[in-house]
Write an enzyme that holds these catalytic residues in place. Sequence first.
Site, PDB file in Angstrom:
ATOM      1  N   ASP A  92       0.876  -1.172   0.000  1.00 20.87           N
ATOM      2  CA  ASP A  92       0.000   0.000   0.000  1.00 20.87           C
ATOM      3  C   ASP A  92       0.911   1.219   0.000  1.00 20.87           C
ATOM      4  O   ASP A  92       2.143   1.087   0.135  1.00 20.87           O
ATOM      5  CB  ASP A  92      -0.932   0.011   1.218  1.00 20.87           C
ATOM      6  N   HIS A 128      -3.801   2.553  -4.703  1.00 23.41           N
ATOM      7  CA  HIS A 128      -3.028   2.350  -3.463  1.00 23.41           C
ATOM      8  C   HIS A 128      -1.609   1.885  -3.781  1.00 23.41           C
ATOM      9  O   HIS A 128      -1.079   1.004  -3.090  1.00 23.41           O
ATOM     10  CB  HIS A 128      -3.727   1.338  -2.552  1.00 23.41           C
ATOM     11  N   GLU A 181     -10.409   1.663  -4.571  1.00 25.61           N
ATOM     12  CA  GLU A 181     -10.113   3.087  -4.446  1.00 25.61           C
ATOM     13  C   GLU A 181      -9.047   3.624  -5.397  1.00 25.61           C
ATOM     14  O   GLU A 181      -8.304   4.526  -5.041  1.00 25.61           O
ATOM     15  CB  GLU A 181      -9.721   3.407  -2.987  1.00 25.61           C
ATOM     16  N   TYR A 191     -15.006  -3.425  10.456  1.00 22.11           N
ATOM     17  CA  TYR A 191     -13.765  -2.652  10.421  1.00 22.11           C
ATOM     18  C   TYR A 191     -13.318  -2.335  11.844  1.00 22.11           C
ATOM     19  O   TYR A 191     -13.955  -1.559  12.555  1.00 22.11           O
ATOM     20  CB  TYR A 191     -13.958  -1.373   9.595  1.00 22.11           C
TER      21      TYR A 191
END
Length: 652
Positions: free
Chosen positions: A160, A237, A290, A381
């Site tokens: 990442d 990412h 994303e 999460y």
Amino acid sequence: MNCISKLALTAAATAAIMASAPVSVLADVASGHDIIPRPTKITEGKGVFHPAADMSNVKTRITGKGDPESYLLDITPKKATITAADSAGLYYGIQTLLALSEAGGADGIACATIEDTPRFPYRGLHFDVSRHFRPVEFLKKQIDAMAALKLNTMHLHLTDGAGWRFEVKKYPRLQEYAAWRPEREWREWAKNGARYCETDTPGAYGGYYTHEEMRDLVDYAARHHITVIPEIEMPGHSDEVVAAYPELSCNGKGGDLCPGKEATFKFLEEVLDETMEVFPSELIHIGGDEASKHAWKDCPDCKHRMQEEGLKDVDELQSYLIKRIERYVNAKGRRIIGWDEILEGGVAPNAAVMSWRGTEAGIKSVNSGHDVVMTPGNFCYFDFTQDAPFREPASIGNYTPLEKVYSYEPVEDGVDPDMAAKHLKGVQGNLWTEYVTDDSHAEYMYYPRAYAIAEIGWSTPEKDYADFHRRSLAKNEQMKTKGYNVFDLADEFGERPESLKPVNHLAKGAKVIYNTPWWDKYEASGDKTLTDGMYGGWSHGDPRWQGFLGKNVDIIVDLGEVKPIRYAGGSYMHSAGPGIQLPEYVTISVSDNGEDFTEVAKIYSDVATDYPTILMKEFGAPLDTRARFVRFNAKGSRVPSSCTFVDELIVN
Ligand code: ACM
Ligand code: ZN
């Protein structure tokens, strides 16, 4: 039978556990078979069984028949017998026996027959080792805890923007450069421009795992019946990859790889070759979440690719990349799994999906025959705070206590039951670690919430939180004796008290006029939200807080007729993680006709914009006036990219 060595290993563990069990705490649950996850069926017997320290009074048998991972454990005063379908079932039978003996302590185990089968085949925890590198010893310690909870999948988020963590022999700049950064704290690193540094820079923070270390981890996990799934993020990412190899991006900037360039595919395939060489898991996680896709719109290579392949937009361009990678991975006998963004632009035909942005993608994917792991952010999460924010370390925001995780039911409304039986593979808890620097802090975020994931994944769907809470308290004590840093569930504060009971006020049920439209992502219950007589809780994501993107949030409450007014106030949120800021000030004005307003109060924020966690502030003032309309005009914070959250607007 090839499980003798495992059994011997476990016997040693039993002896150690028996010696250290905190009898005083657990005595009251000695005969209750109070373990996590709750077994499918317990038939109580007569008498008490004491396992021998060397487990010589435990008999085991693998039949090769029955459901995978299931077992039958028959406990009599003289012996315990585990009959299992496969070696995993035998292993879980032993875990149950160990857990019962730990729970029973010196009192022993009340005799019983336990029939046990997992509800789902995939029961996972996710480890973000990019934001903060963690030693292999830490991961092994978590494997020990996972195995006892009958969790069977460790998802390693290896790459990442904050650091690349897997040795790739063909691309050494990944471990020499992209694995290191000057700052330890993620926020400080981001604030200083998110730069990387050479391995030998004094104070360089980071690290990476060698092939040998990961092989050792995979082997350790396998001995605990846990599969390690590696994640190599693409195409978003990937800031650290772009920093090390700018030629793999569109323009040398940003965090997305360029799907227009063949070099990108060569890179990804060669990285995946080394990944698949080290990690034998059938599923290989390829990220997919994303990607900003901004640079792709102006990149000649991307435009050329889109034209050549007949792709109508950048979503289809991402889908082209994922599908092409899927063909590569499938050709090696493996399958890809990705975050639910891989549905956009068309899902790759054999891909499994991790549903995180909600549950819709998961439902849709199951119904269309894709394997799915449910890990919806609102329930699964663990980077969200688990107790009142004023008592907790800074976090990314939101509020997900144990009870919320436990309440999650993966077979959502709208899932076809037959398809779910085949394709809904299970659940996973995720811990993103931007705010979680220390290993001990990571444990604190996992436990006890991982217990809930274990129970959802393994046990039948009936819920009884009081019972689960009681078992979690006992499990926490056991974890503490083994050196885990767990959240102190016994001292939980809980949800924001103001949000728990209705508040009666003059504007309750009043019509609300929005001069500023709400943010569609946070509409709450639309125009009823702000006067429903209920304050929002700790979580900006709960459906009571209404979010606004504008720099001014101008809202009018219509009381229906002119009334005497003694007080008016609006309650606003500050939450550092998601960038929610209090207004700089709120102007309150009143009117009889809804057009000509008179300012009656102006209340300034007295909270620093860099306050590190979450708080709520009511911008209110005592008044002595009469009016029909009350206007709350909040001047948004000057902090760039911040937003404003409100609930409730009170008039008295
Ligand atoms: C994710 O949380 N970005 C998968
Ligand atoms: Zn490009």
